[in-house]
Design an enzyme around this catalytic site. Structure first.
Site, mmCIF file in Angstrom:
data_model
loop_
_atom_site.group_PDB
_atom_site.id
_atom_site.type_symbol
_atom_site.label_atom_id
_atom_site.label_comp_id
_atom_site.label_asym_id
_atom_site.label_seq_id
_atom_site.Cartn_x
_atom_site.Cartn_y
_atom_site.Cartn_z
ATOM 1 N N SER A 15 0.831 -1.211 0.000
ATOM 2 C CA SER A 15 0.000 0.000 0.000
ATOM 3 C C SER A 15 0.865 1.260 0.000
ATOM 4 O O SER A 15 1.835 1.370 0.750
ATOM 5 C CB SER A 15 -0.910 0.010 1.226
ATOM 6 O OG SER A 15 -1.563 1.262 1.313
ATOM 7 N N THR A 62 -9.104 -0.973 2.572
ATOM 8 C CA THR A 62 -8.960 -1.361 1.177
ATOM 9 C C THR A 62 -9.364 -2.821 1.003
ATOM 10 O O THR A 62 -9.943 -3.426 1.914
ATOM 11 C CB THR A 62 -7.533 -1.033 0.666
ATOM 12 O OG1 THR A 62 -7.476 -1.286 -0.733
ATOM 13 C CG2 THR A 62 -6.457 -1.830 1.385
ATOM 14 N N LYS A 66 -13.992 -3.392 2.243
ATOM 15 C CA LYS A 66 -14.821 -2.171 2.168
ATOM 16 C C LYS A 66 -16.300 -2.414 2.485
ATOM 17 O O LYS A 66 -16.950 -1.548 3.066
ATOM 18 C CB LYS A 66 -14.686 -1.522 0.781
ATOM 19 C CG LYS A 66 -13.311 -0.907 0.533
ATOM 20 C CD LYS A 66 -13.277 -0.172 -0.790
ATOM 21 C CE LYS A 66 -11.870 0.326 -1.087
ATOM 22 N NZ LYS A 66 -11.812 1.093 -2.354
ATOM 23 N N ASP A 102 -13.755 7.562 -2.448
ATOM 24 C CA ASP A 102 -13.259 7.112 -3.759
ATOM 25 C C ASP A 102 -13.813 7.949 -4.915
ATOM 26 O O ASP A 102 -13.068 8.353 -5.808
ATOM 27 C CB ASP A 102 -13.624 5.633 -3.983
ATOM 28 C CG ASP A 102 -12.745 4.690 -3.180
ATOM 29 O OD1 ASP A 102 -11.581 5.054 -2.910
ATOM 30 O OD2 ASP A 102 -13.215 3.589 -2.822
ATOM 31 N N GLY A 129 -19.162 -3.591 -10.370
ATOM 32 C CA GLY A 129 -18.821 -4.122 -9.047
ATOM 33 C C GLY A 129 -18.649 -2.999 -8.045
ATOM 34 O O GLY A 129 -19.127 -1.871 -8.253
ATOM 35 N N TYR A 221 -3.654 1.135 -11.502
ATOM 36 C CA TYR A 221 -2.376 1.685 -11.928
ATOM 37 C C TYR A 221 -1.312 0.628 -11.671
ATOM 38 O O TYR A 221 -1.531 -0.332 -10.941
ATOM 39 C CB TYR A 221 -2.045 2.981 -11.171
ATOM 40 C CG TYR A 221 -1.846 2.748 -9.693
ATOM 41 C CD1 TYR A 221 -2.925 2.812 -8.824
ATOM 42 C CD2 TYR A 221 -0.597 2.418 -9.182
ATOM 43 C CE1 TYR A 221 -2.760 2.564 -7.482
ATOM 44 C CE2 TYR A 221 -0.427 2.172 -7.826
ATOM 45 C CZ TYR A 221 -1.511 2.249 -6.988
ATOM 46 O OH TYR A 221 -1.348 1.986 -5.659
ATOM 47 N N GLY A 243 -4.812 5.248 -12.515
ATOM 48 C CA GLY A 243 -5.537 5.600 -11.301
ATOM 49 C C GLY A 243 -4.678 6.092 -10.151
ATOM 50 O O GLY A 243 -5.175 6.215 -9.027
HETATM 51 P P1 ATR Z 1 -14.520 -4.530 -7.438
HETATM 52 O O1 ATR Z 1 -14.898 -4.291 -6.015
HETATM 53 O O2 ATR Z 1 -13.043 -4.398 -7.697
HETATM 54 O O3 ATR Z 1 -15.324 -3.756 -8.396
HETATM 55 P P2 ATR Z 1 -16.106 -6.867 -8.008
HETATM 56 O O4 ATR Z 1 -17.252 -6.355 -7.223
HETATM 57 O O5 ATR Z 1 -15.742 -8.301 -7.948
HETATM 58 O O6 ATR Z 1 -14.768 -6.106 -7.643
HETATM 59 O O7 ATR Z 1 -16.336 -6.450 -9.525
HETATM 60 C C1 ATR Z 1 -15.403 -6.707 -10.523
HETATM 61 C C2 ATR Z 1 -15.879 -6.056 -11.790
HETATM 62 O O8 ATR Z 1 -14.938 -6.302 -12.845
HETATM 63 C C3 ATR Z 1 -17.203 -6.597 -12.287
HETATM 64 O O9 ATR Z 1 -17.863 -5.563 -12.979
HETATM 65 C C4 ATR Z 1 -16.752 -7.702 -13.231
HETATM 66 O O10 ATR Z 1 -17.708 -8.071 -14.185
HETATM 67 P P3 ATR Z 1 -18.845 -9.176 -13.802
HETATM 68 O O11 ATR Z 1 -19.822 -8.477 -12.913
HETATM 69 O O12 ATR Z 1 -19.430 -9.557 -15.099
HETATM 70 O O13 ATR Z 1 -18.110 -10.285 -13.115
HETATM 71 C C5 ATR Z 1 -15.585 -7.017 -13.885
HETATM 72 N N1 ATR Z 1 -14.613 -7.925 -14.509
HETATM 73 C C6 ATR Z 1 -13.680 -8.677 -13.884
HETATM 74 N N2 ATR Z 1 -12.926 -9.348 -14.792
HETATM 75 C C7 ATR Z 1 -13.392 -9.004 -16.014
HETATM 76 C C8 ATR Z 1 -13.042 -9.359 -17.360
HETATM 77 N N3 ATR Z 1 -12.031 -10.191 -17.620
HETATM 78 N N4 ATR Z 1 -13.747 -8.796 -18.375
HETATM 79 C C9 ATR Z 1 -14.769 -7.942 -18.112
HETATM 80 N N5 ATR Z 1 -15.149 -7.573 -16.871
HETATM 81 C C10 ATR Z 1 -14.475 -8.092 -15.837
#
Ligand code: ATR
Length: 275
Positions: A15, A62, A66, A102, A129, A221, A243
């Site tokens: 971090s 983090t 969260k 954020d 997400g 990033y 980012g």
């Molecule tokens: P975070 O808290 O980091 O947003 P998350 O809630 O698990 O983590 O969400 C991850 C996001 O990245 C979601 O929008 C996920 O899409 P899905 O809802 O369809 O799973 C997206 N994501 C992760 N890997 C991906 C990939 N290879 N291609 C497209 N979207 C991806």
């Protein structure tokens, strides 16, 4: 006595928050100490309780805590409530106040550091997400002409967009879709809030997404370009950003929440980029 703050995460060793907050404390002449604390995956609440008992005044939160921080908060700010996640905790007289900086960090990086004003623009947010949910409210408040949330699992994008459209009375502005529905649309600002970059991956983006003069912004990033940034360059995005600025600015906003003093994020960002 020196006031204590920390960031809880797992993992947390890499971090940048301790260095960022130490720099802000120097900048503003505030007397505080800020550590990184590794919380066990099943021991976040106990770690927070231990830190409060030791006199901790506040903490950042983090991955992956969260949502748990949200549930643990005894009071929440409106923006944390909307985000459904908490990245900033303040401990005050037995209360645990949950906030989320954020989205404010993203908007400040866009507007102040990158000189990009989303008002009146066509904005595309990739992902539905936690990361996307955390920034959607503050992004909408900048007044884009159109804001589309797109997700691999289209239903999540629909659900997120309709919930926020209702809250902000923004049914004409905000929409959710799957990637296949993007064909033929171009955007002025495309923000990657997916976790795809973590696996060296990229969402299934069609050609022609980046309008003339557009900015591609990755909330991730790392060393050099993320896969999304590299894709955006080949697709003709006029500007590309990672980012790091959002990381610095969400920290600056948390510092302001705790100390009532606003540090200079741009100056620190310039220093970090140079280093
Ligand atoms: P975070 O808290 O980091 O947003 P998350 O809630 O698990 O983590 O969400 C991850 C996001 O990245 C979601 O929008 C996920 O899409 P899905 O809802 O369809 O799973 C997206 N994501 C992760 N890997 C991906 C990939 N290879 N291609 C497209 N979207 C991806």
């Amino acid at each position: 006595m020196t006031d204590r703050y920390c960031v809880f995460g797992n993992p947390v060793a890499h971090s940048k928050s301790p260095a960022i907050h130490a720099a802000f404390a120097r900048q503003t002449g505030q007397d505080l100490r800020y550590d990184a604390i590794l919380a066990p995956l099943d021991g976040f609440a106990a770690a927070v309780a231990g830190f409060v008992a030791a006199g901790g005044r506040g903490a950042n939160v983090t991955v992956p805590f969260k949502e748990e921080a949200f549930r643990l908060s005894t009071r929440r700010t409106a923006r944390a409530e909307l985000a459904g996640a908490v990245n900033t905790l303040s401990f005050d007289d037995g209360e645990v106040i949950g906030d989320n900086t954020d989205g404010a960090g993203l908007v400040r990086d866009l507007v102040d550091n990158l000189g990009y004003v989303p008002a009146g623009r066509r904005v595309l947010l990739l992902g539905a997400g936690g990361a996307a949910r955390g920034v959607l409210g503050p992004l909408l408040e900048t007044g884009p002409a159109r804001l589309v949330v797109v997700n691999r699992t289209a239903a999540r994008a629909h659900e997120l967009a309709s919930r926020f459209a209702e809250h902000f009375a923004a049914r004409d502005t905000l929409a959710g879709s799957g990637y296949d529905a993007l064909d033929g649309s171009a955007f002025d600002l495309v923000i990657n809030a997916t976790s795809a970059s973590l696996g060296g991956d990229l969402p299934a983006l069609p050609d022609g997404l980046f309008a003339a003069g557009s900015l591609a912004y990755d909330m991730m990033y790392g060393q050099g370009d993320t896969p999304f940034m590299a894709f955006a360059r080949t697709q003709g995005a006029a500007r590309v950003a990672d980012g790091l600025g959002m990381l610095v600015e969400q920290a600056a906003e948390a510092f302001f929440v705790w100390r009532g003093v606003r540090p200079d994020g741009a100056a620190l960002l310039a220093h970090l980029r140079h280093a």
